[in-house]
Design a protein around this motif. Structure first.
Motif, PDB file in Angstrom:
ATOM      1  N   ARG A 161     -35.061  64.232   8.709  1.00  0.00           N
ATOM      2  CA  ARG A 161     -35.225  64.689  10.128  1.00  0.00           C
ATOM      3  C   ARG A 161     -36.595  65.190  10.645  1.00  0.00           C
ATOM      4  O   ARG A 161     -37.299  65.434   9.631  1.00  0.00           O
ATOM      5  CB  ARG A 161     -34.307  65.881  10.403  1.00  0.00           C
ATOM      6  N   ASP A 201     -35.038  60.085  15.703  1.00  0.00           N
ATOM      7  CA  ASP A 201     -33.883  60.452  16.484  1.00  0.00           C
ATOM      8  C   ASP A 201     -32.555  60.741  15.785  1.00  0.00           C
ATOM      9  O   ASP A 201     -32.625  60.540  14.625  1.00  0.00           O
ATOM     10  CB  ASP A 201     -33.710  59.831  17.794  1.00  0.00           C
ATOM     11  N   LYS A 202     -31.729  61.191  16.438  1.00  0.00           N
ATOM     12  CA  LYS A 202     -30.245  61.371  15.507  1.00  0.00           C
ATOM     13  C   LYS A 202     -29.885  60.132  14.964  1.00  0.00           C
ATOM     14  O   LYS A 202     -29.296  60.191  13.806  1.00  0.00           O
ATOM     15  CB  LYS A 202     -29.201  61.982  16.641  1.00  0.00           C
ATOM     16  N   GLU A 256     -31.515  59.473  11.793  1.00  0.00           N
ATOM     17  CA  GLU A 256     -31.575  60.370  10.526  1.00  0.00           C
ATOM     18  C   GLU A 256     -30.489  59.534   9.436  1.00  0.00           C
ATOM     19  O   GLU A 256     -30.471  59.930   8.429  1.00  0.00           O
ATOM     20  CB  GLU A 256     -30.905  61.656  10.910  1.00  0.00           C
TER      21      GLU A 256
END
Length: 304
Positions: free
Chosen positions: A173, A178-179, A182
């Protein structure tokens, strides 16, 4: 219990470790329903620290009591129970010797703004509590990742000298991710490899998606035609990235999932050649009867 061929083969991969560390690896691998198979299912309960008590335990209020989690792991026949120092101290005497313990030595919390963790446990704490291993989280990609790696180096050196196993949670992270990034397959593979390079005996990462995050890596994946088309294939690639399977690799259960999708992921983890799973919220947030039934299904899958 004598060593099975599966456990003996795993021990051969840890060429620098002393007899104490290898004995604790055997304890982890020879406990519970999966004893001797080379597979692991571990109960981690650090979510109260990380996310808060209500978010973690209100769905199953029995989970507010640390003794509940010791009992759940033991009754389910799991390989180990992992938790921060406070939770282990709350049940260490009542459950001494009944299941291998992993002291989670650093923690974050949902009130903090930094992508960092505080060191909350030590090797002497782990020895005092009768643990087989220490656990430590690193955030590759975070602004604090090098500090965390330095902390891990110091703790791992001390743990190995004391005969303990080192388990590394490697969760990418940071500002470059970004999400979706990850859990992209190239990032998860990179995270697993970094944990192996940092000296982990056991590596924990999240199940990867088929996304590719780093442009430079994407070119290689496409040019070399690396198969990431299924979860099984992606798991196999991350096993390969963990020193070609020379390090024990387990996958997290993630956020609460429906039973069908969770078990599909577990089957893919098994088929991809990984060593097991670490299942927290997906087990302890269910009523105990349901949790035991789920964990029984999971261990049965890894038994084959």
């Amino acid at each position: 219990m004598s060593l099975t061929p599966q456990v003996s083969d795993i021990l051969k991969n840890y060429e620098s470790d002393n007899p104490g560390t290898k004995a604790n690896l055997v304890r982890l691998l020879n406990t519970g329903k999966l004893a001797g198979t080379g597979k692991l299912v571990i109960l981690p309960v650090d979510q109260g620290f990380e996310h808060g008590p209500a978010r973690s335990f209100a769905a199953n209020p029995a989970g507010y009591d640390p003794h509940y989690h010791f009992s759940l792991a033991i009754e389910a026949g799991l390989n180990a129970f992992a938790a921060p120092i406070g939770m282990l101290e709350a049940g260490a005497s009542s459950f001494a010797g009944q299941i291998p313990l992993i002291l989670k030595c650093n923690s974050s919390n949902s009130l903090a703004t930094e992508k960092d963790q505080a060191v909350t446990g030590t090797v002497p704490d782990a020895l005092r509590l009768g643990c087989s291993a220490i656990g430590f989280t690193i955030y590759p990609g975070s602004e604090y990742c090098f500090k965390q790696m330095n902390e891990l180096r110091e703790l791992a050196e001390e743990a190995k000298a004391a005969g303990l196993v080192v388990v590394v949670w490697s969760y990418p992270r940071g500002p470059m991710l970004d999400k979706a990034g990850e859990t992209a397959v190239d990032i998860c593979a990179y995270a697993a490899h970094m944990a192996a390079e940092a000296g982990a005996h056991i590596i924990k990462v999240k199940p990867p998606t088929d996304a590719l995050s780093l442009p430079a890596a994407k070119k290689v994946y496409e040019a070399e035609k690396i198969d990431i088309s299924s979860m099984e294939a992606r798991v196999r690639h991350i096993v390969q990235s963990s020193f070609a399977g020379r390090r024990i690799l387990i996958f997290s259960g993630g956020e609460h999932a429906d039973t069908k999708s969770l078990l599909e992921t577990i089957r893919a983890i098994k088929a991809g050649g990984a060593n097991g799973s670490i299942i927290g919220r997906n087990s302890f947030q269910r009523p105990k009867k349901e949790a035991l039934a789920l964990l029984s299904e999971i261990t049965d899958i890894f038994k084959g």
